[in-house]
Structures are given as structure tokens and as C-alpha cells.
Write a protein that holds these residues in place. Structure first.
Motif, PDB file in Angstrom:
ATOM      1  N   PRO A   5       0.814  -1.212   0.000  1.00 36.70           N
ATOM      2  CA  PRO A   5       0.000   0.000   0.000  1.00 36.70           C
ATOM      3  C   PRO A   5       0.845   1.258   0.000  1.00 36.70           C
ATOM      4  N   ARG A  91     -12.787  -5.757  -5.636  1.00 38.48           N
ATOM      5  CA  ARG A  91     -11.941  -4.937  -4.768  1.00 38.48           C
ATOM      6  C   ARG A  91     -10.727  -5.695  -4.234  1.00 38.48           C
ATOM      7  N   VAL A  92     -10.887  -6.974  -3.914  1.00 37.09           N
ATOM      8  CA  VAL A  92      -9.790  -7.723  -3.297  1.00 37.09           C
ATOM      9  C   VAL A  92      -8.892  -8.398  -4.315  1.00 37.09           C
ATOM     10  N   ASP A 249      -5.814  -1.023  -2.169  1.00 34.14           N
ATOM     11  CA  ASP A 249      -7.158  -0.742  -1.678  1.00 34.14           C
ATOM     12  C   ASP A 249      -7.723   0.370  -2.551  1.00 34.14           C
ATOM     13  N   TYR A 251     -10.208   2.229  -2.324  1.00 34.89           N
ATOM     14  CA  TYR A 251     -10.973   3.300  -1.674  1.00 34.89           C
ATOM     15  C   TYR A 251     -10.302   4.641  -1.952  1.00 34.89           C
TER      16      TYR A 251
END
Length: 274
Positions: A5, A91-92, A249, A251
Motif C-alpha cells: 500500500p 476490490r480484493v 485498496d 478506496y
């Protein structure tokens, strides 16, 4: 090896490089968005509006099936991130983190508006992210408005309008940041439906800005941001930071799209709320 990330959003990578898009990719993005939009318009006519939940669910599923099917058939080597996707397209999914080309799609942006008779503020988003380039080919279809905006057909930023700036906001939850901008600039808040419809209203010159801080994902903004940047509008996070896509991620909670001359006044007004 998958990117962590912390390392995924490379500092030197631009948010978008529309000039680097292959013409065939941009044409394909527009064809996909338009085709899914036509499918959704037919579905509206077939099912009607008596059962909004059934219309929403069927619309999401059929548009996603259409887009994923065509991408699998015509761009089999590319990865996909879809709002409606599962496993590697959801998403994953992690395959996209190693991919050089990732399609970021929202098969139906604005399901609430799609299921309301007479509303035209919903959209279909198709964007291509490429490693080292960011967003390249993007298209946003506004099916009920009979329009598809795309990165290879930019719309020049119009001259500043007289009067108070107009800021597109959520119909149901306009953020405090937009209220602060309204107070600081004497702006008018204009409630609208989907994120794509709001950003395209900016690109069309109907409004001057879109401020969002209520939570979104990459598929909500990728294609609209690609189209806006190709036309010369400002697009960033609400703290002014660049927008980054294809993160582990997806988001991406906030967004500012506006006239370039309004960027600094809007960012200053937003900063005052934090």
C-alpha cells in the motif's frame, strides 16, 4: 511481487496521460460505455419503474456482464477492476497490481437515479490505467442524455461565467467542505445524482465545480477524472494531492473537479474545515 500500500502510488506517476492513449483503446472505451448505456436504457423500458430494487440489481448485473464479457473477449491480456466484480475483478483482486494495463469500470454509476423515472443524471464509466502513465483512455456515457464524453474529444474550458460559482454536490449528503466553499465564495450548491454526471456537468460547463468528501472508490472517479483532465479542468483530492489509481485498496474517498481558476480558492475554503 505485489506492490505494498505504501509503495503503489508512485510519486512521479501522473494521474492521467490522455495524450499517450492508443486511439484504438479510446475508441474501445467509448464503445463499451455507450454499449452498456444502450443496454441499460432498453432495460429501463422493459422493466419499468414499479420495482426500483429489481431494476437497480438487474441493471448492475447486466451492464457488468456486458463490459466484462467484451473485455475478456477483446482485451484478454488486460486486468479489470469493476465495482460489481468478484474475485480478481473485484476490490480484493490482486492480479491487477502486477498488470501493466487495468480497466477500471463502473457499469452503472447512480443506481438510485437510474431507477427513478425521468432522471438522466446517471452514467457508465470505462477507464484504462497504464503503468507509468496513469489514466489514458477514458469514456463516460450519459445514456439518458444521449451523450458519451471521451478523452480524445476534449471540450475546451469555457470562459468564466458571471455570477456566483455553481458547485455540484450529492443529492442526499452534501459535504461540509462544499458548504464551506459556498460560504467563502458565495457559491450556489447544485444537487445532482451520480459522480459521473456531476463531473461531466463540470466538463460541459453547466456547473463550475464538484466537491465530494463522503467516500468513493476508484471506479467512481477514474473515467470522469480522465475525461476532465483531458479537457483541461483541475482534478485532485480535496487537500490538493494528486489522484492515484490501481492501488491495493481502491478506496478513494474524496474528489475536487473544477475550473482551473477556482482550484486555489476552493482548496483554501476546504482547508479551513479541517
Amino acid at each position: 511481487m505485489h506492490a505494498s500500500p505504501d509503495s503503489a502510488p508512485k510519486t512521479g506517476v501522473p494521474t492521467a496521460s490522455p495524450e499517450a492513449a492508443a486511439p484504438a483503446d479510446t475508441a474501445f472505451a467509448a464503445e463499451l460505455a455507450t454499449g452498456a448505456g444502450e443496454l441499460l436504457m432498453k432495460l429501463r423500458a422493459e422493466l419499468g419503474f414499479a420495482d426500483p430494487r429489481a431494476l437497480k440489481d438487474t441493471g448492475d448485473r447486466r451492464a457488468d456482464d456486458y463490459l466484462l464479457g467484451r473485455l475478456a473477449a477483446e482485451r484478454p491480456g488486460d486486468a479489470v477492476l469493476s465495482e460489481e466484480g468478484e474475485g480478481e475483478t473485484g476490490r480484493v483482486g490482486t492480479a491487477r497490481l502486477d498488470a501493466d494495463r487495468v480497466w477500471i469500470i463502473d457499469p452503472l454509476d447512480g443506481t438510485r437515479e437510474f431507477a427513478e423515472e425521468g432522471r438522466d443524471d446517471w452514467a457508465v464509466h470505462v477507464a484504462l490505467w497504464q503503468r507509468g502513465l496513469g489514466l489514458t483512455a477514458s469514456a463516460v456515457a450519459l445514456p439518458a442524455q444521449h451523450a458519451t464524453l471521451r478523452t480524445d474529444r476534449p471540450r475546451p474550458v469555457p470562459s468564466a461565467r458571471a455570477g456566483a460559482p455553481r458547485i455540484a454536490v450529492s443529492r442526499t449528503r452534501p459535504p461540509a467542505e462544499a458548504a464551506a466553499a459556498q460560504a467563502a465564495l458565495g457559491a450556489e450548491l447544485v444537487p445532482m445524482g451520480s459522480a459521473g454526471a456531476k463531473v461531466m456537468a463540470v466538463v460541459a460547463g453547466t456547473v463550475d465545480a464538484y466537491v465530494h468528501a463522503g467516500g468513493q472508490f476508484e471506479w467512481d472517479s477514474a473515467a470522469p477524472v480522465g475525461v476532465a483532465l483531458a479537457s483541461g479542468w483541475h482534478a485532485s483530492r480535496i487537500d490538493g494531492a494528486p489522484l492515484r489509481y490501481n492501488n491495493p485498496d481502491p478506496y478513494l474517498p474524496d474528489l475536487l473537479v473544477c475550473r482551473p481558476d477556482l482550484a486555489e480558492p476552493l482548496l483554501a475554503a476546504i482547508r479551513a474545515t479541517h
